[in-house]
Design a protein around this motif. Structure first.
Motif: not given
Length: 493
Positions: A434-439, A450-456, A485-493
Motif C-alpha cells: 500500500x502506498x498510503x494508509x488512512x487513519x 484524517x491522518x494520511x500516512x505516506x508509507x513509501x 482524496x486530494x491529499x492521497x492523489x498528491x502523494x501517489x501522483x
C-alpha cells in the motif's frame, strides 16, 4: 462416521506437477503486455476471437503433440455413453490456439469475412513430461489470416509481429525476424534427388546446422559421425553429390537479402517448386521494405526450419539477440520468442477444400521473461490505499472513505481483520504494498480530519534520513476530511 473422517489423510496443499500459480505482478505484467500487443493487432484490422478451452479430439486431428500414443499429448477424456449404446465423443483441452481456429473457420465459413483476420490470447494445455521451464499449462498469443493465398498476408503478419515486439519494449537491434519458405526446401530436396522415405531424416539433420555446423551436417547426411560422448550416430546415407544442394541451401545466407535470394535460387536448381518459393521470399522482402521493415529487423534466413511437416510455405521466427546470464552466470542469447508460417492444409480436414491460412504465435511467458531480463516488464503495481479501522462501530465511515477514493479512480480497501492491534494493520498495509494508509480515530472524527500516512516515504525515511530530515519531511499529515482524496492523489501522483 466421525472416526472414519478423522482417518482420511489431509490433501496436500501443492500445485500439480507441471503447473504453476500466478500472483499479482505476474498477472498484471502479463495483462499489460498482452493489452499492448492487442492494440497493435487491432490497428492492423484483426478481430479478437475466444474459443472454447475444450475441443473434440477428432477436431484436433493429426497435429496432436504426441502422435505415437492415442489421445496422448493432450488432456483428454471420453464423454459418457450416449443413448442407444454408442460411445461418447473424446474431448480434450486445447493444446494450441490454431486447431480451434481451423474448426471455427470451417464451422462459420459462410458467416465470416474472407479473408478473416483474428487474434487470440489464452492458456493452452499439453500433457507432456514437465521439466525446467517446461509446463503443462502456458499462455499463447496468436494472430492469423484465413482465406488469403497471397504472400502479402505473410508479409503483413511479419510486419505486425515486429511492431508488437517494439510496442511492448523490445528495441530495434534487440530482435530479428528470420524468414524462410518450405517450398524452397522442397526444391532443394528435389534438386538433391532425395527419396520420400529419406526426407524426414534429412530435415532432422538440417535442423542441427546451428549446433554442429557444416561438416557435422555433411557427416549426418552421408556416412554418420561420432557425438561428444563418442557414440556413433548413423548418417542418412546420401552421397556427397546429393548433400551438396542441401549444404548450399544452409549456407545461402548472404550479406543482404538480395544475395541470399540469389544463392537460394542457385541451390534449388531447376526445381519449379523451389523457384516458386524463392519468388515468394522475394515478394515478402520487397513488401516488408515497403512497410518500413528494413533488414535490421527482418531477413531471409535459410536456417529457419520450423515443424516443416506442418507448414506449407513461408515460415518465420522472432529471435531476441541480446545476451542474458544463465543460472551459472554465463552469457547466452535469449533466443526465439515467436514463430509461425503458412499452413494451407489444416482447414482442409474439415471442408475437403484447400483454404489458405498463415499466422504467428508468441510465447507469452518467454516474451515476458525477456522483458523482465531487460528491466522492461514495468514496476510492480502499487497495492491499494488501506483505510485502517480504529473503531469497529464506525465501519460505515471507513467504508465511505474507501468508496470516495475508488470513485476518484484510486484503488482502496478497508482493513477487515481484527482491528485491535493497530501495528498489525500497518504490517498488513506493508504486505499489500500500500502506498498510503488512512487513519481516523474518534478524536480525528470529532474534529473533521484524517491522518494520511505516506508509507513509501516513511520507509525511505526510516532507512536513510536523519532525525532532522525526518522532522522536516514527516511521512504522516493531518488534513480536513473533505480533502482526503486530494491529499492521497498528491502523494501517489
Amino acid at each position: 462416521m466421525a472416526k472414519d473422517l478423522k482417518k482420511q489423510p489431509r490433501p496436500k496443499a501443492e500445485t500439480p506437477k507441471g503447473f504453476r500459480d500466478y500472483f499479482g505482478a505476474d498477472v498484471t505484467q502479463r495483462k499489460a503486455m498482452l493489452d499492448r500487443i492487442a492494440e497493435v493487432y487491432h490497428r492492423h484490422g484483426f478481430d479478437p476471437l475466444e474459443t472454447s478451452a475444450v475441443e473434440t479430439v477428432e477436431a484436433l486431428g493429426k497435429f496432436l503433440p504426441d502422435v505415437d500414443r492415442p489421445n496422448a499429448g493432450v488432456f483428454a477424456w471420453q464423454e459418457e455413453t450416449v443413448p442407444g449404446g454408442g460411445s461418447g465423443d473424446w474431448l480434450a483441452l486445447r493444446y494450441d490456439l490454431t486447431a480451434p481456429l481451423a474448426r471455427v473457420a470451417a464451422q462459420y465459413r459462410n458467416d465470416l469475412p474472407s479473408p478473416y483476420r483474428r487474434y487470440a490470447m489464452g492458456p493452452v494445455w499439453r500433457n507432456e513430461k514437465p521439466g525446467p521451464g517446461r509446463f503443462r499449462q502456458f499462455y499463447q498469443c496468436d494472430a492469423d489470416t484465413v482465406g488469403a493465398a497471397s504472400v502479402a498476408a505473410d508479409a503483413e503478419i511479419c510486419a505486425m509481429l515486429a511492431d508488437a515486439l517494439e510496442t511492448v519494449g523490445i528495441a530495434r537491434g534487440d530482435y530479428l525476424l528470420r524468414i524462410n519458405n518450405r517450398k524452397v526446401l522442397n526444391g532443394v530436396l528435389e534438386a538433391a534427388q532425395i527419396r520420400a522415405n529419406q526426407a524426414e531424416d534429412v530435415l532432422r539433420q538440417i535442423d542441427k546446422f546451428d549446433k554442429v555446423g557444416r561438416e557435422g551436417v555433411l557427416a549426418l547426411l552421408t556416412t554418420g559421425r561420432l557425438d561428444e560422448s563418442g557414440a556413433r550416430i548413423d548418417g542418412v546415407g546420401l552421397s556427397e553429390t546429393q548433400a551438396a544442394p542441401v549444404l548450399a541451401f544452409l549456407e545461402a545466407r548472404g550479406a543482404d537479402n538480395a544475395v541470399t535470394l540469389d544463392n537460394l535460387a542457385a541451390a534449388v536448381g531447376a526445381s519449379a517448386i523451389g523457384a516458386e518459393g524463392v519468388e515468394e521470399l522475394r515478394q515478402i522482402a520487397a513488401m516488408l521494405a515497403a512497410m518500413g521493415v528494413a533488414e535490421d529487423r527482418a531477413v531471409i534466413d535459410p536456417s529457419v526450419v520450423r515443424g516443416l511437416g506442418y507448414y506449407t510455405g513461408p515460415v518465420f521466427e522472432a529471435e531476441l539477440t541480446f545476451d542474458i546470464l544463465d543460472e551459472k552466470g554465463r552469457k547466452r542469447q535469449f533466443g526465439s520468442v515467436a514463430g509461425g508460417g503458412r499452413y494451407d492444409g489444416l482447414i482442409e480436414r474439415f471442408t475437403g477444400q484447400k483454404i489458405p491460412a498463415t499466422g504467428v504465435s508468441i510465447g507469452v511467458d518467454r516474451l515476458l521473461a525477456a522483458l523482465r531480463a531487460r528491466g522492461m516488464a514495468g514496476l510492480q503495481a502499487p497495492g491499494p490505499v488501506v483505510v485502517t479501522v480504529m473503531d469497529r462501530d464506525r465501519m460505515a465511515d471507513y467504508q465511505a472513505m474507501a468508496a470516495e477514493l475508488r470513485a476518484a479512480g484510486i484503488r482502496a480497501e478497508v482493513y477487515l481483520g481484527n482491528p485491535r492491534n493497530f501495528g498489525n494493520q500497518l504490517k498488513y498495509a506493508d504486505k499489500r504494498g500500500a502506498p498510503v494508509a488512512i487513519i481516523q480515530g474518534g478524536d480525528e472524527a470529532a474534529r473533521g480530519v484524517v491522518q494520511v500516512k505516506d508509507l513509501a516515504l516513511g520507509a525511505r525515511i526510516a532507512a536513510e534520513a536523519s532525525v532532522e530530515e525526518w522532522k522536516a519531511q514527516p511521512a504522516q499529515t493531518e488534513v480536513a476530511r473533505e480533502d482526503l482524496v486530494a491529499e492521497v492523489r498528491r502523494i501517489i501522483g
